[in-house]
Design a protein around this motif. Structure first.
Motif, PDB file in Angstrom:
ATOM      1  N   HIS A   1       2.124   2.076  -3.528  1.00 40.01           N
ATOM      2  CA  HIS A   1       1.089   2.720  -4.343  1.00 40.01           C
ATOM      3  C   HIS A   1       0.878   4.162  -3.908  1.00 40.01           C
ATOM      4  O   HIS A   1       0.759   5.062  -4.747  1.00 40.01           O
ATOM      5  CB  HIS A   1      -0.233   1.951  -4.266  1.00 40.01           C
TER       6      HIS A   1
ATOM      7  N   LYS B   1      -2.733   3.273  -8.762  1.00 42.20           N
ATOM      8  CA  LYS B   1      -1.911   2.087  -8.519  1.00 42.20           C
ATOM      9  C   LYS B   1      -0.547   2.264  -9.170  1.00 42.20           C
ATOM     10  O   LYS B   1      -0.419   2.830 -10.247  1.00 42.20           O
ATOM     11  CB  LYS B   1      -2.569   0.831  -9.103  1.00 42.20           C
ATOM     12  N   TYR B   2       0.461   1.749  -8.497  1.00 44.82           N
ATOM     13  CA  TYR B   2       1.824   1.765  -9.012  1.00 44.82           C
ATOM     14  C   TYR B   2       1.877   1.125 -10.395  1.00 44.82           C
ATOM     15  O   TYR B   2       1.267   0.096 -10.643  1.00 44.82           O
ATOM     16  CB  TYR B   2       2.725   0.998  -8.049  1.00 44.82           C
TER      17      TYR B   2
ATOM     18  N   GLU C   1       0.828  -1.211   0.000  1.00 44.24           N
ATOM     19  CA  GLU C   1       0.000   0.000   0.000  1.00 44.24           C
ATOM     20  C   GLU C   1       0.860   1.257   0.000  1.00 44.24           C
ATOM     21  O   GLU C   1       0.534   2.241  -0.666  1.00 44.24           O
ATOM     22  CB  GLU C   1      -0.929   0.010   1.217  1.00 44.24           C
TER      23      GLU C   1
END
Length: 108
Positions: A8, A54-55, A5
């Motif tokens: 991200h 999101k990454y 988390e």
């Protein structure tokens, strides 16, 4: 918060502002986006929506290249002038980029 988390969150907080800092060329857009038939969004909000929260390694790579271009020789460590080294230190690179774009007000 898990490491997943946090990655991200850091991507959204640090890399996305670099990506939104200027209009992307079609070539830049295509290096980071997977759909060659899609045209780059015309607004920062459109790009922000497309990138999401999101990454993404492809978007991150582009953000590192943009930050290196913007910073030139003004890097925290001269070894970071090499993409693969800067990519490893992306959170620090983007924090430095942000600090250079928004310097603190002068003390009086």
């Amino acid at each position: 918060m898990s490491e997943y988390e946090a990655k991200h969150r850091d991507f959204v907080d640090l890399a996305v502002p670099v990506l939104l800092s200027r209009p992307l060329t079609a070539e830049e857009f295509l290096t980071a986006h997977w759909d060659p038939g899609e045209k780059p969004p015309q607004t920062p909000d459109g790009l922000r929506e497309l990138i999401g929260d999101k990454y993404s390694s492809r978007w991150l790579d582009l953000a590192v290249r943009l930050a290196l271009e913007d910073l030139g020789d003004d890097l925290p460590d001269r070894r970071w002038a090499l993409f693969h080294v800067a990519r490893w230190h992306w959170p620090e690179l983007f924090a430095h980029w942000r600090d250079r774009r928004n310097p603190p007000p002068p003390r009086t």
